[in-house]
Design a protein around this motif. Sequence first.
Motif, short mmCIF file in Angstrom:
data_model
loop_
_atom_site.label_atom_id
_atom_site.label_comp_id
_atom_site.label_asym_id
_atom_site.label_seq_id
_atom_site.Cartn_x
_atom_site.Cartn_y
_atom_site.Cartn_z
N GLU A 154 -52.41 49.54 3.80
CA GLU A 154 -51.67 49.39 5.05
C GLU A 154 -50.60 50.45 5.23
OE1 GLU A 154 -48.47 46.24 5.10
OE2 GLU A 154 -49.76 45.44 3.53
N ASP A 186 -52.29 37.42 10.07
CA ASP A 186 -51.24 38.06 9.26
C ASP A 186 -50.04 38.33 10.16
OD1 ASP A 186 -49.69 39.58 7.56
OD2 ASP A 186 -51.41 40.63 6.67
N ARG A 226 -47.68 41.44 9.17
CA ARG A 226 -48.23 42.76 9.48
C ARG A 226 -48.37 42.95 10.98
NH1 ARG A 226 -53.43 44.56 6.50
NH2 ARG A 226 -52.80 46.52 7.47
N LYS A 228 -45.10 43.92 12.33
CA LYS A 228 -44.80 45.29 11.93
C LYS A 228 -45.50 46.28 12.84
CE LYS A 228 -45.46 48.45 8.01
NZ LYS A 228 -45.95 48.55 6.60
N TRP A 229 -46.78 46.06 13.13
CA TRP A 229 -47.53 46.97 13.98
C TRP A 229 -47.11 46.88 15.44
CZ3 TRP A 229 -50.79 50.89 12.89
CH2 TRP A 229 -51.18 51.04 11.55
#
Length: 477
Positions: free
Chosen positions: A139, A217, A220, A223-224
């Motif tokens: 990642e 998730d 994540r 975060k994205w």
Amino acid sequence: GANVSGRQQNIDLSTKPLLKEQSEMQQNIDLSTKPPNGGKRKLLDSYNHMTLNELKDLLRQCGANVSGNKRELVHRLMNLRYKSSTESQSLPQPDNSNSESMRETKTEEWSILEHSITFIQESNATTEASGNPMKSRDEDIELPSLSGLIFVNKPSGFSTLPTKQQLDNPTCPKYPCLSDSVKKWMYNQPEGQQRMKQALEEEERWWDFILQSLPQDKKRRKKWKKKKDNQKTKMATFEPRPVHRLDIDTSGIVCIALTPYALRAANMLFERKSRGSFGDDQIENIDTPESNNEIQGVQKRYVALVEGTLGTEQGGTTTGVVKNSIGKVWINDHHEWACDISGNGTVAFIRPGPKGVTSFVPDTLREAITSYQTVNWSSRIPDMDVMMNDVTRVELTPHTGRGHQLRLHMASIGHPIVGDDMHGATSQPALSTQLNGGRLCLHAAKLSMDAWCLSTDGTSSHEFQRCRVNVESCPPL
């Protein structure tokens, strides 16, 4: 006797002479050779406003040495101009109007390069079971969307970005700039506008694809989502920009990012360098460029002509690795790149000749590795009036990215690149003129990198698929 601190400035010969040898020479100058009414100042200003390549062209025309930095070249031209009345008449004079017209002519010489792609099939069992293409990848490794990149062929004599001299002094004439020319094409030409529109639309689809791939998730996904918002904010002021640079004298492939995220992700790949997958115990196995096929990250290959016969077999293939570290040394009033040929940082090689400095600027020495492979090239130039033992054609693969790496490494093993006035002291100055019009015989011929691409082969259930992008540019050598 003047202060040497501060940024580079034009040389002022109206004050004390800057060189002792120039002072001694002026004692024997015939005053009749000096242009009256401030002609010396006018001539000096003309030289100061010329590019490095233009100064070298003037020196070549009168058979003078063309090595050194700009200040040294200007001093050399001034000394030649005033050395004697005979030489002053034969020395070519700067023609600024002609130089400007030449620069205008060159601005359209770059070209868009086509690429080929190979889709990479994900074989990770977890990926197949979960349907999540992100699970099989680290990642922390970000990949650009292919539509956010274009690949162009940079001619020799173009700067990749505006030069420092031009940024410091806007009145200083600049080299034709690849970045500026590409931006002008992107904004003003229908084809360029369409490429930009496609890049933005496809990248928006790519962001949706990534976020939809991470529904379970939450960490994540958050975060994205933050990355997406940050990149969209930057788009308001973003301009297409080269991801990496080539030296002004080097021709070949340059990758240009059209969006902020494409620039960020491609930069991360370039920073990984070609050697990223090799451990120290494997470095002896990278003698040939072919071993790059298994490396993740960006892989670059150059074609060059080097002086002399590299290898022992006539018509055969010779491979090798150069592992001299590279750093900066302080010469008079400026830094220069040099490589360590001692292995312990005590001998700095800049160019063939008497030893100069032996110490590097602290904390600048970095590991540098280049592999090379000779290529049989006689069939490519059938009518060339050059003996085969004068020049060797080689493919060079940099496994690190240091300043002047390929030039320094080849010169340090006794085979400087033909036309390299900076780190090579050729005994055959006519070679570069005969082989490449007087230009450096170094061309970035191949580039390979990973990216996300719209899936079109029908083998993937995902809208985007990881692919390997390959770009080639035919060397003019």
